[in-house]
Scaffold this motif. Structure first.
Motif, PDB file in Angstrom:
ATOM      1  N   MET A 212       3.560   1.682  -1.286  1.00 48.93           N
ATOM      2  CA  MET A 212       3.945   1.999  -2.673  1.00 48.93           C
ATOM      3  C   MET A 212       3.057   2.149  -3.820  1.00 48.93           C
ATOM      4  O   MET A 212       3.345   2.330  -4.822  1.00 48.93           O
ATOM      5  CB  MET A 212       4.948   0.480  -3.431  1.00 48.93           C
ATOM      6  CG  MET A 212       6.091   0.178  -2.498  1.00 48.93           C
ATOM      7  SD  MET A 212       6.403  -1.443  -2.934  1.00 48.93           S
ATOM      8  CE  MET A 212       6.941  -2.455  -1.621  1.00 48.93           C
ATOM      9  N   GLY A 213       1.831   2.260  -3.327  1.00 53.30           N
ATOM     10  CA  GLY A 213       0.878   2.793  -4.291  1.00 53.30           C
ATOM     11  C   GLY A 213       0.112   1.601  -4.749  1.00 53.30           C
ATOM     12  O   GLY A 213      -0.211   1.806  -5.854  1.00 53.30           O
ATOM     13  N   ALA A 214       0.273   0.402  -4.476  1.00 56.99           N
ATOM     14  CA  ALA A 214      -0.453  -0.507  -5.128  1.00 56.99           C
ATOM     15  C   ALA A 214      -1.956  -0.751  -4.836  1.00 56.99           C
ATOM     16  O   ALA A 214      -2.625  -0.433  -3.821  1.00 56.99           O
ATOM     17  CB  ALA A 214      -0.095  -2.075  -4.696  1.00 56.99           C
ATOM     18  N   THR A 215      -2.730  -0.903  -6.024  1.00 56.61           N
ATOM     19  CA  THR A 215      -4.050  -0.979  -6.027  1.00 56.61           C
ATOM     20  C   THR A 215      -4.249  -2.351  -5.198  1.00 56.61           C
ATOM     21  O   THR A 215      -3.681  -3.327  -5.199  1.00 56.61           O
ATOM     22  CB  THR A 215      -4.777  -1.243  -7.398  1.00 56.61           C
ATOM     23  OG1 THR A 215      -4.240  -1.905  -8.016  1.00 56.61           O
ATOM     24  CG2 THR A 215      -4.453   0.018  -8.173  1.00 56.61           C
TER      25      THR A 215
ATOM     26  N   GLN B 185      -3.820  -5.169  -7.678  1.00 57.58           N
ATOM     27  CA  GLN B 185      -2.154  -5.526  -7.634  1.00 57.58           C
ATOM     28  C   GLN B 185      -1.919  -5.969  -6.367  1.00 57.58           C
ATOM     29  O   GLN B 185      -0.986  -6.773  -6.368  1.00 57.58           O
ATOM     30  CB  GLN B 185      -1.400  -4.068  -7.707  1.00 57.58           C
ATOM     31  CG  GLN B 185      -1.547  -3.365  -9.214  1.00 57.58           C
ATOM     32  CD  GLN B 185      -0.957  -2.064  -9.123  1.00 57.58           C
ATOM     33  OE1 GLN B 185      -0.965  -1.253  -8.370  1.00 57.58           O
ATOM     34  NE2 GLN B 185      -0.403  -1.947 -10.500  1.00 57.58           N
TER      35      GLN B 185
ATOM     36  N   GLN C  45       0.971  -1.081  -0.025  1.00 55.99           N
ATOM     37  CA  GLN C  45       0.130  -0.043   0.064  1.00 55.99           C
ATOM     38  C   GLN C  45       0.802   1.294  -0.083  1.00 55.99           C
ATOM     39  O   GLN C  45       0.654   2.127  -0.525  1.00 55.99           O
ATOM     40  CB  GLN C  45      -0.983   0.048   1.153  1.00 55.99           C
ATOM     41  CG  GLN C  45      -1.938  -0.872   1.030  1.00 55.99           C
ATOM     42  CD  GLN C  45      -2.974  -0.942   2.321  1.00 55.99           C
ATOM     43  OE1 GLN C  45      -2.308  -0.859   3.484  1.00 55.99           O
ATOM     44  NE2 GLN C  45      -4.402  -1.113   2.317  1.00 55.99           N
TER      45      GLN C  45
ATOM     46  N   LYS D 292       0.068  -9.374  -6.953  1.00 53.30           N
ATOM     47  CA  LYS D 292       1.501  -9.324  -6.726  1.00 53.30           C
ATOM     48  C   LYS D 292       1.882  -9.590  -5.591  1.00 53.30           C
ATOM     49  O   LYS D 292       3.173  -9.922  -5.202  1.00 53.30           O
ATOM     50  CB  LYS D 292       1.933  -7.847  -7.171  1.00 53.30           C
ATOM     51  CG  LYS D 292       1.799  -7.810  -8.651  1.00 53.30           C
ATOM     52  CD  LYS D 292       2.657  -6.643  -9.386  1.00 53.30           C
ATOM     53  CE  LYS D 292       2.493  -6.419 -10.679  1.00 53.30           C
ATOM     54  NZ  LYS D 292       3.135  -7.430 -11.489  1.00 53.30           N
TER      55      LYS D 292
END
Ligand SMILES: Nc1ncnc2c1ncn2[C@@H]1O[C@H](COP(=O)(O)OP(=O)(O)OP(=O)(O)O)[C@@H](O)[C@H]1O
Ligand SMILES: [Mg+2]
Lengths: 217, 347
Positions: free
Chosen positions: A126-129, A132, A124, A136
C-alpha cells in the motif's frame, strides 16, 4: 499493632509503588523503542541494519545476563551521577530501570515476532513508509503481546524492588528485612509479604484485563 | 498497462542461488484480466511480487501505467504503489482494526483527511457488500468476507491495477465463485486491470481474458483464454486442461491398455475438439465414412467464454487399416487426437 507501625507499612507500600511505577514507566518508554529497533533492523526487515542489529542484540543480552543484585552495586557511581545519592527510593529506581529496559525490549521483540510477515508485506504494497509500518501495523498488532510483556516486567520489578529495598532502597522489602528479620517481628514480615502478593495479583489482573480489551479474536 | 521486459529474479547467491524467474516478457493490456497459471514452485508468486517491487527483480524493467518502477525507491516508490492494489491468499487484514479501519488504512497512509476517508470508505464497503460489517473485526468474518474487505482495502487508493496472489486459494468453491464474480464486476465497472496468479484452471476459465503458463521460471505459453483451452500449444498446457476437465479413461480400461497394437486390438483415443467441430456430426460421419464402430467411453463439453470445448474418450472398433484411416480423418477435421493405447477385442 501501633499506629506508628501502620504508618511505616503504608509509607513502605507507597515507596514500593513509586519505585515500581517510575521504573516501569521509564523502562517502557525506552524498552519499547529498543525492542522495535531490535526487530526492524534485522536482516531482510523493513529497516535492515545487520551490524547495528548485532550490536543492539549483544548490549541487550549483557543487560539481561547481569544478576540484578550485582548490577545494583556495579552501577552505584552512575546512580550517584544521576540522582546524587546511592541510597533511598530514587537511587533504587536507576538500577531497576536499567535492569528492566533490556527485559522489556526482548519481550517487545518477541511480541513483534508473532506478527505475520504478510501484514508487513500488505502495508508495503500500500506504499507505507517504515515509520508508518511501525506505528500503524507493528505496534497496534502487537499491542496485546506488548501489554503482556509489560505486565511481566511490572511484576518482576515488584520483586526486584524488594531486593533493592534490602540494600537501602526503602519500600516493603526494606521494611520486611528490618523488622521481620533483624528485629524478628514475624507479623510485619507476613504483612509485607501479603501486601506484595496482593500488589502482584493486582498488576497481573490489570494487565490481563487490558490484554483482553485489545484482543479482537 | 503492465509491461515486464526481460525481468528475471534469482534468490540467494553462489551455490545457494535459485533462479526463480528466467528473463521473461509479459504485457497486460489495459482493462484485461490476465491470469498466470503454473505448478507449485514455478515462480508465480515471485512474478507478481516483482510487479510492485515487493521483490526487486535481478534484471529487467517493469512499467505500470506508463511509469517505470525499477528505478524508483523510497517515497517515489510508495507513491507509485498507491496506484497498484494487491490482495493475498491469506487476506492479511489487521486483526487490531475493524473492517472500516482496515479499508481506511491505505487512505491514512496517503494522508487523506478523516472526513474524506469516511466518505470514501462507505461506498467501497457497499461495493463489496459489507456495509453492515463496518464495525466488526476480521476475526468475526468468514474467509470470503475477509477477502472482500481486502478487495475494498486494495481499491481504496483508486488504483489502476489490481494484483491478486492466489486470492481464492484459501476459499471453498462457492466462495471462490463469489469472489471471482466480484473481481469481474470491478474489472467491468471500474475498468481495472487485473493480474492474478493461480494454480486453479477454474479461476482462469471463469474470469480471465488472457492467460500465461509459467513453468520453472519461464513463460512457456501465452494466449487468449479461449485459444488456450481449445488448443494449448505445450504439453504442460494440455496436462493442465486434461486435469481440469478430469477426463481420464476409466481405471478398468487403463489396466487393459497396451501401448503396442496387437493383431486383434483396437485403439482408445482421447479427442479434443472445439469451434466448428463441436457442432459437426463428426462421429456419425466417421462411422459411416470409415466404416468403423465408435464406442464413446466418456465425453464432456465445456463452454469457455464464447468458445465451446469438447473432450471425448472413445474406442475405435474396426480393422486396423480402417481405424488408422479414422484417426487421419479426425485430424484433418482439426481435432486433437491422442492415442491412449490399445485394447484386445473381446472374444
Ligand atoms: N525468498 C526466497 N528465497 C529463496 N528462494 C525462494 C524465495 N521465494 C521463493 N523462492 C524459490 O523460488 C521458486 C519460485 O517460488 P514461488 O514462490 O515464486 O513459486 P510459486 O509458483 O508461487 O509456487 P506456489 O504455487 O507453491 O506458491 C521456488 O523454487 C522457491 O523455492
Ligand atoms: Mg505462490
Amino acid at each position: 499493632m501501633s499506629s506508628a507501625m501502620l504508618d511505616l507499612i503504608l509509607k513502605a507500600t507507597l515507596d514500593t509503588l513509586y519505585m515500581v511505577g517510575v521504573s516501569s514507566l521509564i523502562s517502557a518508554l525506552l524498552g519499547v523503542p529498543l525492542g522495535v529497533m531490535l526487530y526492524v533492523t534485522r536482516p531482510r526487515q523493513i529497516l535492515a541494519q545487520p551490524a547495528l542489529n548485532r550490536v543492539l542484540g549483544v548490549v541487550t543480552n549483557i543487560g539481561r545476563s547481569v544478576p540484578f543484585i550485582i548490577l545494583m552495586v556495579a552501577i552505584i557511581p552512575f546512580t550517584r551521577m544521576i540522582v546524587g545519592t546511592s541510597i533511598g527510593t530514587n537511587a533504587a529506581i536507576v538500577p531497576l530501570t536499567i535492569a528492566a529496559i533490556p527485559f522489556v525490549a526482548r519481550l517487545v521483540e518477541g511480541a513483534l515476532n508473532e506478527i505475520s510477515p504478510g501484514l508487513i508485506e500488505a502495508a508495503q504494497s500500500m506504499g507505507a513508509t517504515p515509520l508508518q509500518i511501525i506505528t500503524k501495523v507493528l505496534l497496534p498488532e502487537a499491542l496485546g503481546g506488548i501489554i503482556t510483556g509489560l505486565t511481566i516486567t511490572v511484576v518482576t520489578l515488584v520483586s526486584y524492588s524488594a531486593m533493592a529495598g534490602a540494600v537501602g532502597g526503602g519500600g516493603l522489602g526494606d521494611l520486611g528485612i528490618r523488622y521481620g528479620y533483624n528485629r524478628f517481628d514475624p507479623t510485619v514480615m507476613l504483612i509485607t509479604v501479603a501486601i506484595l502478593v496482593v500488589m502482584v495479583q493486582g498488576f497481573q489482573s490489570l494487565g490481563d484485563h487490558l490484554v483482553r480489551r485489545t484482543d479482537h479474536k | 498497462m503492465i509491461t515486464l521486459s526481460n525481468v528475471s529474479k534469482t534468490y540467494g547467491q553462489g551455490h545457494a542461488a535459485v533462479e526463480a524467474l528466467k528473463p521473461l516478457d509479459l504485457h497486460v493490456p489495459e482493462g484485461t484480466i490476465y491470469g498466470v497459471i503454473g505448478l507449485s514452485g514455478a515462480g508465480k508468486s515471485t512474478l507478481i511480487r516483482c510487479v510492485n517491487l515487493l521483490e526487486r527483480p535481478t534484471s529487467g524493467s517493469i512499467s505500470v501505467d506508463g511509469q517505470e518502477l525499477t528505478t524508483l525507491s523510497g517515497d517515489a516508490l510508495n507513491q507509485a504503489r498507491h496506484r497498484i492494489g494487491m490482495i493475498f491468499q491469506h487476506f492479511n487484514l489487521l486483526a487490531s482494526r475493524t473492517v472500516f479501519a482496515n479499508v481506511s488504512l491505505p487512505l491514512e497512509l496517503m494522508g487523506v483527511p478523516r472526513a474524506e476517508i469516511r466518505q470514501r470508505v462507505a461506498p467501497l464497503l457497499e461495493l463489496v457488500g459489507l456495509s453492515d460489517k463496518a464495525n466488526q473485526y476480521p476475526a468475526q468474518l468468514s474467509g470470503g468476507q475477509k477477502q472482500r474487505v481486502a478487495i475494498a482495502r486494495a481499491l481504496a487508493s483508486k488504483p489502476k491495477v489490481l494484483l491478486c496472489d492466489e486470492a481464492t486459494s484459501a476459499l471453498d468453491p462457492q466462495t471462490t465463485g463469489s469472489i471471482l464474480a466480484l473481481l469481474q464486476e470491478i474489472n467491468r465497472s471500474l475498468g481495472l486491470t487485473i493480474l492474478l496468479i493461480t494454480h486453479e484452471m477454474e479461476v482462469v476459465k471463469r474470469i480471465c481474458h488472457r492467460v500465461g503458463l509459467i513453468s520453472a521460471g519461464s513463460l512457456v505459453e501465452e494466449a487468449e483464454v479461449g485459444d488456450f483451452f481449445t488448443a494449448p500449444r505445450t504439453q504442460l498446457g494440455r496436462e493442465f486442461i486434461t486435469e481440469f476437465l478430469k477426463l481420464e479413461p476409466p481405471r478398468a480400461l487403463v489396466e487393459r491398455l497396451d501401448a503396442d497394437p496387437g493383431d486383434h486390438s483396437h485403439p482408445v483415443v482421447r479427442l479434443a475438439f472445439s469451434g466448428d467441430a463441436v457442432s459437426t456430426p463428426l462421429i456419425s460421419r466417421l462411422a459411416r465414412d470409415c466404416q468403423i464402430d465408435v464406442s464413446i467411453l466418456q465425453a464432456k463439453v465445456e463452454s469457455i467464454q464464447d468458445r465451446t470445448l469438447g473432450l471425448m474418450i472413445a474406442e475405435l472398433i474396426g480393422p486396423s487399416d480402417k481405424t488408422r484411416e479414422a484417426i487421419d480423418y479426425l485430424e484433418t477435421h482439426d481435432l486433437h487426437v491422442e492415442v491412449l493405447g490399445h485394447v484386445q477385442r473381446d472374444a
